[in-house]
Design an enzyme around this catalytic site. Structure first.
Site, short mmCIF file in Angstrom:
data_model
loop_
_atom_site.label_atom_id
_atom_site.label_comp_id
_atom_site.label_asym_id
_atom_site.label_seq_id
_atom_site.Cartn_x
_atom_site.Cartn_y
_atom_site.Cartn_z
N GLY A 8 0.83 -1.22 0.00
CA GLY A 8 0.00 0.00 0.00
C GLY A 8 0.85 1.26 0.00
N SER A 10 1.53 3.53 -2.44
CA SER A 10 1.37 4.54 -3.48
C SER A 10 1.00 5.91 -2.90
CB SER A 10 0.31 4.09 -4.50
OG SER A 10 -0.91 3.84 -3.83
N ASP A 62 -3.41 -6.96 -5.06
CA ASP A 62 -4.43 -6.75 -4.02
C ASP A 62 -4.02 -7.67 -2.87
OD1 ASP A 62 -6.58 -6.95 -2.32
OD2 ASP A 62 -8.09 -7.13 -3.91
N ASN A 89 1.67 -2.40 5.37
CA ASN A 89 1.06 -1.08 5.61
C ASN A 89 -0.34 -0.92 5.03
OD1 ASN A 89 1.23 2.10 5.82
ND2 ASN A 89 0.81 1.62 3.67
N TYR A 154 -12.42 -2.03 12.08
CA TYR A 154 -11.03 -1.57 12.03
C TYR A 154 -10.28 -1.96 13.31
CZ TYR A 154 -7.23 1.81 11.14
OH TYR A 154 -6.01 2.42 10.92
N ALA A 156 -10.97 -4.38 15.36
CA ALA A 156 -10.79 -5.84 15.37
C ALA A 156 -9.61 -6.22 14.49
CB ALA A 156 -12.06 -6.54 14.89
P1 NAD Z 1 -4.12 5.77 2.89
O1 NAD Z 1 -5.55 5.51 2.57
O2 NAD Z 1 -3.53 7.07 2.52
O3 NAD Z 1 -3.20 4.61 2.30
C1 NAD Z 1 -3.55 3.26 2.33
C2 NAD Z 1 -2.90 2.57 1.16
O4 NAD Z 1 -3.27 1.19 1.16
C3 NAD Z 1 -3.35 3.16 -0.19
O5 NAD Z 1 -2.22 3.33 -1.01
C4 NAD Z 1 -4.26 2.07 -0.75
O6 NAD Z 1 -4.30 2.02 -2.16
C5 NAD Z 1 -3.60 0.83 -0.18
N1 NAD Z 1 -4.49 -0.32 -0.20
C6 NAD Z 1 -5.77 -0.41 0.27
N2 NAD Z 1 -6.27 -1.62 0.01
C7 NAD Z 1 -5.29 -2.33 -0.62
C8 NAD Z 1 -5.21 -3.65 -1.13
N3 NAD Z 1 -6.23 -4.50 -1.03
N4 NAD Z 1 -4.06 -4.04 -1.73
C9 NAD Z 1 -3.01 -3.21 -1.85
N5 NAD Z 1 -3.03 -1.93 -1.38
C10 NAD Z 1 -4.16 -1.51 -0.77
O7 NAD Z 1 -3.99 5.53 4.46
P2 NAD Z 1 -2.79 5.80 5.48
O8 NAD Z 1 -3.30 6.73 6.49
O9 NAD Z 1 -1.52 6.09 4.77
O10 NAD Z 1 -2.73 4.36 6.16
C11 NAD Z 1 -1.62 3.47 6.04
C12 NAD Z 1 -1.71 2.46 7.18
O11 NAD Z 1 -1.61 3.15 8.43
C13 NAD Z 1 -3.03 1.70 7.21
O12 NAD Z 1 -2.80 0.36 7.58
C14 NAD Z 1 -3.81 2.43 8.29
O13 NAD Z 1 -4.78 1.60 8.87
C15 NAD Z 1 -2.70 2.79 9.26
N6 NAD Z 1 -3.01 3.89 10.17
C16 NAD Z 1 -3.25 5.13 9.73
C17 NAD Z 1 -3.53 6.14 10.64
C18 NAD Z 1 -3.80 7.57 10.23
O14 NAD Z 1 -4.12 8.38 11.10
N7 NAD Z 1 -3.68 7.91 8.97
C19 NAD Z 1 -3.58 5.84 12.01
C20 NAD Z 1 -3.32 4.55 12.42
C21 NAD Z 1 -3.03 3.56 11.50
#
Ligand code: NAD
Length: 246
Positions: A8, A10, A62, A89, A154, A156
């Protein structure tokens, strides 16, 4: 050259981790969701990584699908030679109170946030075993530690990520493979940009540092956990939340 595979990657935290690990000297495998916009953004991230003088290759998969993960891990090995660090991630949210959440919304989040970790570990751990070395970092969340209203799916999934992290640390410690998790709080990314302004402000009242974190502040902890500096750290969850839960 050591190789890091980030799922993930990108946009958001994943993209930032890819760039940080490239800066640290890793060749990077940038996983993106298999669609046009994911590909375009991943190619941009790869360009920025290459500026640090390392190889950066994009891989569509995916991660909720075992076959995609199997194919991707094979391709990363063929094109970059090894997988020294894995950062799980990729993640999504589909927030709703339990009373309103559908079964589909529950299942989708579990598939992408939790099952994906199993899919990636199944394929990457054998590679790391052969190398007799590996660093795994799973991106959990404070919701996985403490729960959060509107996020039963989420919470869970992220709680499971934490227990999977500890299990892998116990199963693979003797193989010189470490597995740790980070639990971010509120980080500025496309995932949190969509939250309502009044909700965002209200949440800040619980954060000791009274500000959102930046993706770079997650990436720097991941950088430590994949480095030799953390060689005796495994099975741990490091909260990156500006003091959200004290
Ligand atoms: P984001 O939505 O900006 O990025 C998530 C990425 O995951 C995207 O690039 C998306 O295309 C990719 N993705 C989603 N489903 C996918 C799949 N099936 N296969 C491949 N790629 C897939 O979100 P973010 O905030 O950068 O989150 C990144 C990680 O950090 C996540 O696991 C999220 O749960 C975790 N997180 C984020 C926060 C926050 O405050 N932003 C807090 C705690 C945890």
């Amino acid at each position: 050259m050591a190789v890091a595979l980030i799922t993930g990657a990108s946009q958001g935290i994943g993209a930032c981790i890819a760039k940080r690990l490239a800066k640290d000297g890793f060749d990077v495998a940038i996983n993106h969701y298999p669609n046009e916009s994911g590909r375009e953004k991943a190619l941009e991230v790869a360009k920025e990584c290459e500026a640090f003088g390392v190889k950066a290759v994009c891989f569509a998969a995916d991660v909720s699908k075992m076959a995609d993960c199997e194919e991707m891990v094979k391709a990363v090995k063929e094109q970059l030679g090894s997988i020294d660090a894995l950062v799980n991630n990729a993640g999504i949210t589909k927030d709703k109170l339990l009373a309103r959440m559908s079964e589909d919304e529950y299942d989708a989040v579990i598939a992408i946030n939790q099952k994906s970790i199993f899919n990636m570990l199944k394929n990457v751990c054998p590679v790391m075993m052969k190398q007799k070395h590996g660093r795994i970092v799973n991106i959990a969340s404070v919701a996985g530690l403490y729960g959060n209203p509107g996020q039963i799916n989420y919470s869970a999934s992220k709680g499971a990520v934490i227990s999977m992290t500890k299990t892998v640390a116990k199963e693979y410690g003797r193989k010189n493979i470490t597995c740790n998790a980070v639990a971010p709080g509120f980080i500025h990314t496309p995932m949190t940009d969509v939250l309502a302004d009044d909700y965002k402000e209200k949440m800040l009242e619980a954060v000791a540092m009274r500000r959102y974190g930046e993706p770079e502040e997650v990436a720097s902890v991941v950088s430590f956990l994949v480095s030799e500096d953390s060689s005796y750290v495994t099975g741990q969850v490091i909260e990156i939340s500006g003091g959200l839960s004290m």
